[in-house]
Design a protein around this motif. Structure first.
Motif, PDB file in Angstrom:
ATOM      1  N   GLN A  86       0.850  -1.182   0.000  1.00  0.00           N
ATOM      2  CA  GLN A  86       0.000   0.000   0.000  1.00  0.00           C
ATOM      3  C   GLN A  86       0.894   1.243   0.000  1.00  0.00           C
ATOM      4  N   ASP A  87       1.086   1.819  -1.174  1.00  0.00           N
ATOM      5  CA  ASP A  87       2.020   2.933  -1.301  1.00  0.00           C
ATOM      6  C   ASP A  87       1.442   4.156  -1.997  1.00  0.00           C
ATOM      7  N   LYS A  88       0.139   4.177  -2.301  1.00  0.00           N
ATOM      8  CA  LYS A  88      -0.445   5.297  -3.024  1.00  0.00           C
ATOM      9  C   LYS A  88      -0.353   6.571  -2.198  1.00  0.00           C
ATOM     10  N   PRO A 122     -14.526   3.972   7.681  1.00  0.00           N
ATOM     11  CA  PRO A 122     -13.377   3.057   7.714  1.00  0.00           C
ATOM     12  C   PRO A 122     -12.315   3.531   8.701  1.00  0.00           C
ATOM     13  N   MET A 123     -11.511   2.594   9.121  1.00  0.00           N
ATOM     14  CA  MET A 123     -10.484   2.861  10.112  1.00  0.00           C
ATOM     15  C   MET A 123      -9.406   3.768   9.545  1.00  0.00           C
ATOM     16  N   GLY A 124      -8.942   4.720  10.343  1.00  0.00           N
ATOM     17  CA  GLY A 124      -7.836   5.576   9.951  1.00  0.00           C
ATOM     18  C   GLY A 124      -6.514   5.044  10.459  1.00  0.00           C
ATOM     19  N   LEU A 125      -5.479   5.183   9.643  1.00  0.00           N
ATOM     20  CA  LEU A 125      -4.123   4.794  10.010  1.00  0.00           C
ATOM     21  C   LEU A 125      -3.249   6.039  10.026  1.00  0.00           C
ATOM     22  N   TYR A 126      -2.301   6.075  10.973  1.00  0.00           N
ATOM     23  CA  TYR A 126      -1.457   7.248  11.152  1.00  0.00           C
ATOM     24  C   TYR A 126      -0.034   6.795  11.455  1.00  0.00           C
ATOM     25  N   LEU A 127       0.931   7.477  10.849  1.00  0.00           N
ATOM     26  CA  LEU A 127       2.318   7.136  11.128  1.00  0.00           C
ATOM     27  C   LEU A 127       3.166   8.395  11.162  1.00  0.00           C
ATOM     28  N   GLY A 128       4.147   8.358  12.054  1.00  0.00           N
ATOM     29  CA  GLY A 128       5.137   9.422  12.139  1.00  0.00           C
ATOM     30  C   GLY A 128       6.477   8.889  11.678  1.00  0.00           C
ATOM     31  N   ALA A 129       7.139   9.630  10.815  1.00  0.00           N
ATOM     32  CA  ALA A 129       8.370   9.162  10.189  1.00  0.00           C
ATOM     33  C   ALA A 129       9.602   9.781  10.835  1.00  0.00           C
ATOM     34  N   THR A 130      10.714   9.135  10.612  1.00  0.00           N
ATOM     35  CA  THR A 130      11.965   9.626  11.174  1.00  0.00           C
ATOM     36  C   THR A 130      12.402  10.944  10.550  1.00  0.00           C
ATOM     37  N   ASP A 178      -8.674   5.477   4.569  1.00  0.00           N
ATOM     38  CA  ASP A 178      -9.361   4.358   3.912  1.00  0.00           C
ATOM     39  C   ASP A 178      -8.599   3.052   4.097  1.00  0.00           C
ATOM     40  N   GLU A 179      -8.072   2.875   5.299  1.00  0.00           N
ATOM     41  CA  GLU A 179      -7.422   1.615   5.686  1.00  0.00           C
ATOM     42  C   GLU A 179      -6.248   1.255   4.785  1.00  0.00           C
ATOM     43  N   GLY A 180      -5.470   2.272   4.426  1.00  0.00           N
ATOM     44  CA  GLY A 180      -4.225   2.059   3.707  1.00  0.00           C
ATOM     45  C   GLY A 180      -4.309   2.108   2.201  1.00  0.00           C
ATOM     46  N   GLU A 181      -5.505   2.280   1.654  1.00  0.00           N
ATOM     47  CA  GLU A 181      -5.629   2.318   0.193  1.00  0.00           C
ATOM     48  C   GLU A 181      -4.936   3.544  -0.387  1.00  0.00           C
ATOM     49  N   SER A 182      -4.936   4.657   0.335  1.00  0.00           N
ATOM     50  CA  SER A 182      -4.245   5.867  -0.103  1.00  0.00           C
ATOM     51  C   SER A 182      -3.746   6.606   1.129  1.00  0.00           C
ATOM     52  N   TRP A 183      -2.688   7.400   0.936  1.00  0.00           N
ATOM     53  CA  TRP A 183      -2.035   8.098   2.029  1.00  0.00           C
ATOM     54  C   TRP A 183      -1.828   9.562   1.663  1.00  0.00           C
ATOM     55  N   ARG A 184      -1.853  10.414   2.682  1.00  0.00           N
ATOM     56  CA  ARG A 184      -1.532  11.817   2.465  1.00  0.00           C
ATOM     57  C   ARG A 184      -0.766  12.354   3.672  1.00  0.00           C
ATOM     58  N   GLN A 185       0.074  13.329   3.393  1.00  0.00           N
ATOM     59  CA  GLN A 185       0.881  13.936   4.450  1.00  0.00           C
ATOM     60  C   GLN A 185       0.054  15.015   5.149  1.00  0.00           C
ATOM     61  N   ILE A 186       0.018  14.969   6.481  1.00  0.00           N
ATOM     62  CA  ILE A 186      -0.729  15.993   7.221  1.00  0.00           C
ATOM     63  C   ILE A 186       0.175  16.883   8.065  1.00  0.00           C
ATOM     64  N   ALA A 187       1.448  16.571   8.160  1.00  0.00           N
ATOM     65  CA  ALA A 187       2.391  17.433   8.873  1.00  0.00           C
ATOM     66  C   ALA A 187       3.796  17.144   8.367  1.00  0.00           C
ATOM     67  N   ALA A 188       4.653  18.151   8.441  1.00  0.00           N
ATOM     68  CA  ALA A 188       6.043  18.000   8.003  1.00  0.00           C
ATOM     69  C   ALA A 188       6.920  18.914   8.852  1.00  0.00           C
ATOM     70  N   HIS A 189       8.216  18.690   8.743  1.00  0.00           N
ATOM     71  CA  HIS A 189       9.237  19.559   9.343  1.00  0.00           C
ATOM     72  C   HIS A 189       9.291  19.460  10.870  1.00  0.00           C
TER      73      HIS A 189
END
Length: 374
Positions: free
Chosen positions: A308-310, A333-341, A350-361
């Motif tokens: 799931q990389d969209k 549908p369930m929401g997924l959230y991740l914080g990156a290094t 949509d349970e991983g079907e698509s992803w969008r960035q909601i914060a940066a920096h």
């Protein structure tokens, strides 16, 4: 209640809170909180919906716990944060940092558990104001075999997780970076290893009774008799009352592998879970394999996995997700959230079907936990 949620974010340089609208599209931000401090974990107590606990370390105060009951506007330090008892033993331990905070069972309001580095388990019975060492683990006769002082990891050896069976406050699991997974049936009075068939590095016997690096464990909310594990050596599943873990990550694509830090089970489907693979080659660069970040989902208990990389970068995306920084809400549908290094927060509605960035920096993200907004 609505589907509005809050994301509680701990980073290398402070904490932030992101709060959504009912559609989880727009977000407002609060922070930084304790700018400059290392925040390993920030958690809301689901039993009262208002108490926040933070595991933080600063140059001035050292490792401590902070508490807020007004949505993070003001904070008080624990009167007695986790600390090992003083000892003349040459191996005497001192808490380097608190890593994991776990609200107690629903039947035990005010009880919290904490995992620290070096590996240790602590309990609070007063909402996080004072903490006591849990002798059943910290003083166990086998402690130094389970948690040898030379079993180092990049951020120090850890008791990195506490998991409580929602059906029974006495039934607990812990995960460690030096001894693997342990289980208690008497509210942390006694413990036994639970690592059958889990691989360990640097051991003559590749499947020892203990010695594994359990990066993350999770009970399936839809079936607490199913446990998922992201281990240093792969992705595993255990179905109770059994004791033998099965390495289900071998079904992942060979060019990606099943090395990572975290696993997120679906809140309503015990066969569905997500992992976030990282490069597990010999040098362990801790980045997305090939610079192409993606989550992987199984919907059949680990027999098969789908990429799931969209929305993620298709190339030159050199980041990963730490063990506390991938989570889910309970919406439909369930929401997924991740914080990156790299300081970015990503979500999928949509349970991983698509992803969008909601914060940066942001600074390097250590933890993200999701909680509802009432």
């Amino acid at each position: 209640m609505t589907d509005a949620i809050q994301l509680l974010v701990g980073t290398r340089k402070g904490a932030w809170i992101y709060r959504s609208d009912a559609s989880r599209v727009s977000w407002r931000v609060q922070g930084p909180i304790f700018l400059g401090s290392i925040v390993n974990h920030l958690v809301l107590d689901p039993r009262d919906g208002r108490t926040l606990l933070m595991a933080a370390s600063s140059g001035h105060l050292g490792p401590t716990i902070f508490r807020s009951t007004d949505d993070g506007e003001t904070w008080t330090e624990a009167a007695k944060p986790p600390a090992f008892p003083k000892s003349d033993d040459p191996r005497a331990r001192s808490v380097d940092h608190s890593f994991w905070l776990e609200p107690g069972h629903a039947s035990e309001p005010g009880v919290w558990w904490a995992g620290v580095s070096p590996p240790g388990l602590f309990r609070s019975a007063d909402g996080g104001e004072t903490w006591e060492s849990v002798a059943g683990f910290n003083d166990h006769p086998n402690y130094w075999d389970w948690c040898p002082p030379d079993a180092g990891t990049p951020d120090g050896s850890l008791l990195n997780q506490v998991v409580i069976d929602p059906r029974d406050a006495r039934h607990m699991y812990i995960a460690t970076s030096s001894g693997g997974v342990f289980e208690s049936h008497d509210r942390a009075e006694t413990w036994r290893p639970l690592n059958e068939n889990v691989e360990a590095n640097f051991f003559p016997d590749p499947y020892p009774e203990f010695g594994q690096d359990a990066h993350y464990i999770a009970l399936a909310p839809a079936n607490p008799d199913r446990l998922w594990q992201q281990n240093h050596c792969g992705v595993y599943r255990l179905d109770r009352p059994g004791t033998r873990w099965e390495r289900i990550g071998k079904a992942m694509p060979a060019e990606v592998g099943d090395i990572g830090f975290t696993v997120v089970p679906h809140v309503r489907d015990a066969d569905t879970a997500w992992v976030w693979p990282m490069d597990g080659t010999d040098v362990w660069p801790r980045v997305s394999p090939g610079g192409r970040p993606a989550a992987y989902r199984t919907r059949d208990g680990g027999a098969t996995w789908e990429r799931q990389d969209k929305g993620f970068p298709t190339e030159q995306g050199w980041f990963t997700v730490k063990r506390q920084a991938f989570c889910a809400d309970r919406a439909e549908p369930m929401g997924l959230y991740l914080g990156a290094t790299n300081g970015e927060i990503w979500m999928s509605g949509d349970e991983g079907e698509s992803w969008r960035q909601i914060a940066a920096h942001l600074p390097e993200i250590y933890s993200v936990s999701a909680a509802p907004l009432s």
